[in-house]
Design an enzyme around this catalytic site. Structure first.
Site, short mmCIF file in Angstrom:
data_model
loop_
_atom_site.label_atom_id
_atom_site.label_comp_id
_atom_site.label_asym_id
_atom_site.label_seq_id
_atom_site.Cartn_x
_atom_site.Cartn_y
_atom_site.Cartn_z
N SER A 1 4.41 -4.36 7.74
CA SER A 1 5.64 -5.15 7.61
C SER A 1 5.80 -6.25 8.63
O SER A 1 6.61 -7.16 8.43
CB SER A 1 6.86 -4.23 7.66
OG SER A 1 6.95 -3.58 8.92
N LYS B 1 13.88 -2.55 -1.05
CA LYS B 1 13.15 -3.81 -1.03
C LYS B 1 13.06 -4.36 -2.46
O LYS B 1 14.03 -4.90 -2.96
CB LYS B 1 11.81 -3.62 -0.34
CG LYS B 1 12.05 -3.26 1.14
CD LYS B 1 10.83 -2.92 1.91
CE LYS B 1 11.13 -2.70 3.37
NZ LYS B 1 12.14 -1.66 3.67
N HIS C 1 6.34 -2.24 1.06
CA HIS C 1 6.36 -3.70 1.01
C HIS C 1 5.46 -4.29 -0.07
O HIS C 1 5.21 -5.49 -0.08
CB HIS C 1 5.99 -4.27 2.38
CG HIS C 1 7.00 -3.98 3.44
ND1 HIS C 1 8.09 -4.77 3.66
CD2 HIS C 1 7.10 -2.94 4.31
CE1 HIS C 1 8.83 -4.26 4.64
NE2 HIS C 1 8.24 -3.15 5.05
#
Length: 400
Positions: free
Chosen positions: A186, A245, A214
């Site tokens: 990240s 996310k 991610h």
């Protein structure tokens, strides 16, 4: 009496020195209004959002919002209970079914946050006399999962296949081994060489957990992450992910094909001893996940955005975390914290929000500006962003 806060004195001093210059607190931004996945009102002005992890822009999807409102009306505001007591509603089973369909896997287990998913699975799976082998740049939730359990911790150099193999060969052959990797890291936005690493792990008899927080929704033919993109998703024992996310809400999960997986619902403490997600949250997640199954056009556009921003920042003279764009994260390396904070504030004055990241969160003591692109950013917005970086970079001396 010993002041238990004294351990934080160096950080307090650093923060006070930074704020004494008159700079805006980069870790205390307030968004007065959120207009869309890519725009908010910050400090009274329109601001482009480039630091939200809202990769697929699902937070304002009308179907997602409608599902949340419907569940709120029908099931109320919360469950007030654990999943193993009264906290499993029809919506919790529905979101786990959606995850199983999304990943084409047999089992899915939903946690209240992505942090708790790592905390729970890692601490439960690896116990006394077992070993956890992990990339040294692993997320804090992975390290905290290791700390909660009783396993022996063996770190290896970031993304180093040979280092991983050497660590595994030194361990007792009969010992339980769990290797923890991330699809996308990240801070720098770089991806792991999972194809080679998973092969090394399987040769050593180790189970593999991959955190795809991610990459879910974006990377891979079906958005299943780096493990899918590199052709090893069927060889991975556990995939951890988050709803905060690409899914655009809050929560965490683990999916797996292991035949004994369901016993974790009775032995995983961060699952058993916490309240379950509110009905409105799991309803939004279910709708979002099922829409992401058909999100190829969004994925393609996000890749275009990533390539355009990476190339533009590189051409301006900024130092980036990767030589080529590898994900929706683009890290702009700053010389030090002071200039990083100055650049962050200059960008905010230009009308752009990014993340300022500093040690110990960053690798190798770096200070960086982390840019998180969204599938809803238009090509014109990316052009605006590049203009803002150029103006702020020249004003702060970060580029000439």
């Amino acid at each position: 009496m010993t002041d238990l806060f004294s351990k934080f004195d160096p950080l307090i001093q650093t923060r006070e020195q930074l704020l004494s210059t008159g700079i805006t607190d980069p870790f205390g931004l307030v968004m007065e209004e959120v207009v869309s996945p890519t725009v908010a009102i910050c400090n009274g002005r329109k601001t482009i959002l480039l630091g939200t992890y809202n990769y697929m822009g699902m937070t304002f999807d009308p179907d997602v919002i409608a599902a949340g409102k419907k569940a709120l009306d029908e099931f109320g505001s919360g469950t007030t209970g654990s999943r193993v007591l009264n906290g499993t509603y029809a919506g919790h089973k529905a979101v786990e079914d959606a995850l199983k369909d999304f990943y084409a896997m047999d089992h899915a287990m939903v946690f209240s946050t992505g942090y708790q998913a790592n905390l729970g699975i890692i601490s439960t799976m690896a116990g006394k006399d077992d070993y956890i082998i992990l990339d040294i740049d692993s997320h804090a939730s992975i390290y905290d999962g290791c700390a909660l359990g009783n396993a022996q911790i063996v770190p290896f150099r970031h993304n180093d296949i040979d280092a991983l193999e050497k660590r595994l060969k030194r361990l007792p052959p009969e010992a339980g081994k769990l290797v923890v990797l991330e699809g996308v890291y990240s801070m720098l936005g770089d991806i792991a060489p999972l194809k080679e690493m998973v092969a090394v792990c399987k040769a050593a008899g180790a189970m593999v957990l991959v955190d795809e927080a991610h990459s879910m929704g974006f990377i891979g033919e079906h958005g299943r992450g780096v493990a899918e993109a590199q052709g090893v998703i069927d060889d991975v024992d556990f995939i951890i992910g988050t709803f905060s996310k690409s899914v655009g809400t809050v929560g965490g999960f683990c999916v797996s094909n292991h035949p004994k997986f369901e016993i974790l619902r009775l032995v995983c403490r961060p699952y058993v001893f916490t309240a379950s997600l509110p009905p409105s949250v799991v309803a939004t997640a279910t709708t979002s996940i099922r829409k992401l199954m058909h999100g190829k056009a969004k994925r393609d556009h996000l890749w275009e955005n990533s390539k355009k921003l990476h190339a533009g920042l590189k051409a301006l003279g900024f130092t980036l975390g990767t030589d080529e764009p590898q994900s929706a994260i683009i890290a702009v390396i700053m010389p030090d914290l002071e200039r990083g904070a100055a650049m962050w504030e200059a960008l905010l004055h230009e009308g752009l929000y990014v993340n300022l990241a500093r040690p110990p969160a960053t690798p190798a003591g770096m200070t960086l500006l982390r840019c998180s692109l969204c599938a809803e950013h238009s090509s014109e917005q990316v052009d605006e962003i590049l203009g803002m970086f150029e103006a702020a970079g020249r004003a702060t001396g970060c580029i000439s």
